[in-house]
Scaffold this active site. Structure first.
Site, PDB file in Angstrom:
ATOM      1  N   LYS A 196       0.982  -1.145  -0.251  1.00 47.00           N
ATOM      2  CA  LYS A 196      -0.063  -0.023  -0.006  1.00 47.00           C
ATOM      3  C   LYS A 196       0.777   1.097   0.137  1.00 47.00           C
ATOM      4  O   LYS A 196       1.631   1.436   0.882  1.00 47.00           O
ATOM      5  CB  LYS A 196      -0.796   0.209   1.214  1.00 47.00           C
ATOM      6  CG  LYS A 196      -1.918   1.270   1.308  1.00 47.00           C
ATOM      7  CD  LYS A 196      -2.709   0.986   2.319  1.00 47.00           C
ATOM      8  CE  LYS A 196      -3.669   2.137   2.614  1.00 47.00           C
ATOM      9  NZ  LYS A 196      -4.584   2.028   3.772  1.00 47.00           N
ATOM     10  N   LYS A 248      -2.314  -1.414  -3.473  1.00 45.46           N
ATOM     11  CA  LYS A 248      -3.213  -0.238  -3.419  1.00 45.46           C
ATOM     12  C   LYS A 248      -2.271   0.986  -3.567  1.00 45.46           C
ATOM     13  O   LYS A 248      -1.600   1.029  -3.167  1.00 45.46           O
ATOM     14  CB  LYS A 248      -4.090  -0.253  -2.209  1.00 45.46           C
ATOM     15  CG  LYS A 248      -4.921   0.913  -1.945  1.00 45.46           C
ATOM     16  CD  LYS A 248      -5.569   0.756  -0.661  1.00 45.46           C
ATOM     17  CE  LYS A 248      -6.521   1.831  -0.404  1.00 45.46           C
ATOM     18  NZ  LYS A 248      -7.221   1.765   0.952  1.00 45.46           N
TER      19      LYS A 248
HETATM   20 ZN   LIG Z   1      -5.555   2.986   8.047  1.00 43.15          ZN
END
Ligand SMILES: [Zn+2]
Length: 325
Positions: A196, A248
Site C-alpha cells: 500500500k 493499492k
Molecule cells: Zn488506516
C-alpha cells in the site's frame, strides 16, 4: 515469426465475434469486491463527498444495498465502519457492539453466502486519524499489533470471512494469524494490504471515513518511487500467513501488480481507489469521457496486470454493464 504480408494481425480483429473469442483478458462480475461504508444512526443513506453514487448506510438501510449487491451477482464486499466516537486506542474497532461487528451479523442473516471482508485498520477510530497508536508523534508499531489482533478476533467472532489490515504495520499478518488461530478461527482468511503506497489518490476516502491524518502516513505506507520494496512486503506477508495480497492504488501501479503476481503464489487483489473513481466521475460528469467504456477499460487493465480480485466503487455499475452486453 512471419512478417507482412504473410502475417496480418488485423485478421484477428476483423469482427466482434472473433475479437471476443481471442480476447486474453475478460472482466467478470465475479472478479469484483465492493467497498461498503456503515454508520451508526437511523434511516441514513448519505452520499459521500467526492464520491458521487457512494453512500454511508445505517444498519436499517443496509438491507436494500445487500439486496442490490446479491442481485448484481457480486460475490464479496469490503466493510468499513465509521465509529460513534474516536479515541486514542481505537476502542470501537474491537468491541462486540462496534458498527462493523453489528453490520457483519446483520449481513450474515440477509445474505449468508456473501463473502464479507472487513478492514481492521485503526485510522477511522483514532483521534489523530493514524493507522497506529501514537506516542509523542511516533507510531508505536508493536502496540498497534495488539489492537489489530483483537480487532481481527472480534470481527471473526461476529462472522467475518476475511479480515484485511490496511495499516502497513510490520508484523501485522503474523499477529492477526496468531490471534485468529488461538481463538479457533483458523479458517478465517487474511487479505493483506501488503503493498500500500502513500498516495494522493486516497483523498475522497479520507473524507468518507473521517480519517484525514494529522501529518501524513509516509512513515508506514510505501514510497511510490520504490518497486523492489513491494516484493519484500509481499514476501513477508505471505510467509506470515496471508491468504491474499493486495496492491493499492491500482492504475498507477500496474507494474507493481504484475511484479507481485509474478513473485508470489497467492492470489493478488488490487484496489481501484476513491481518487481513481472520483477522477472518472468528474470527467464523465463534464461529458469529457465515456464513463462505461473508460471504467471497463481501466478495470480490464488491472486484471490484465494479474489481479484476481478488483476492489472498486464501480462494482455495481460494472455488474449491470456486463449483464447488458
Ligand atoms: Zn488506516
Amino acid at each position: 515469426m512471419s512478417f507482412f504480408p504473410v502475417c496480418r494481425p488485423r485478421r484477428l480483429r476483423k469482427t466482434q465475434a472473433v475479437r471476443n473469442q481471442v480476447a486474453e483478458t475478460v472482466l467478470r462480475t465475479e472478479d469484483l469486491m465492493y467497498p461498503v461504508f456503515v454508520v451508526h444512526g437511523e434511516n441514513i443513506k448519505k452520499e459521500i463527498n467526492g464520491m458521487p453514487g457512494q453512500y454511508h448506510y445505517s444498519l436499517d438501510r443496509l438491507p436494500e444495498l445487500i439486496n442490490e449487491i446479491e442481485k448484481a451477482g457480486i460475490l464479496s464486499i469490503m466493510l468499513f465502519g465509521i465509529p460513534a466516537k474516536k479515541d486514542r486506542y481505537a476502542s470501537e474497532n474491537y468491541t462486540d457492539n462496534g458498527i462493523v461487528q453489528k453490520a457483519i451479523r446483520l449481513i450474515k442473516t440477509l445474505s449468508p453466502a456473501l463473502v464479507i471482508a472487513t478492514d481492521v485498520c485503526l485510522c477511522a477510530y483514532t483521534e489523530d486519524g493514524h493507522c497506529g497508536i501514537t506516542h509523542n508523534g511516533q507510531i508505536d508499531n508493536d502496540q498497534t499489533l495488539d489492537i489489530l489482533q483483537k480487532t481481527a478476533v472480534s470481527h471473526a467472532q461476529s462472522g467475518a470471512d476475511i479480515v484485511a489490515p490496511s495499516g502497513m504495520m510490520d508484523g501485522m499478518i503474523q499477529a492477526m494469524r496468531q490471534g485468529l488461530d488461538q481463538n479457533d478461527f483458523s479458517d478465517v482468511m487474511i487479505m493483506s494490504y501488503a503493498v500500500k503506497y502513500a498516495s494522493a489518490f486516497y483523498g475522497p476516502f479520507r473524507g468518507a471515513c473521517g480519517s484525514e491524518p494529522t501529518g501524513d502516513r509516509k512513515s508506514y505506507q510505501m514510497d511510490y518511487r520504490n518497486k523492489k520494496e513491494a516484493r519484500k512486503e509481499a514476501r513477508m506477508d505471505q510467509e506470515e500467513g496471508a491468504d491474499f495480497l493486495m496492491v493499492k492504488p491500482a492504475l498507477s501501479y500496474l507494474d507493481i501488480i504484475q511484479d507481485v503476481v509474478e513473485h508470489s503464489t497467492l492470489p493478488v487483489a488490487a484496489y481501484h481507489v476513491s481518487g481513481e473513481y472520483a477522477m472518472i466521475k468528474a470527467a464523465a460528469g463534464n461529458g469529457w469521457v465515456d464513463e462505461k467504456a473508460i471504467v471497463i477499460e481501466s478495470l480490464t487493465s488491472i486484471k490484465r496486470a494479474g489481479a484476481k480480485i478488483i476492489l472498486t466503487y464501480y462494482a455495481l455499475d460494472v455488474a449491470q454493464w456486463l449483464a447488458e452486453t
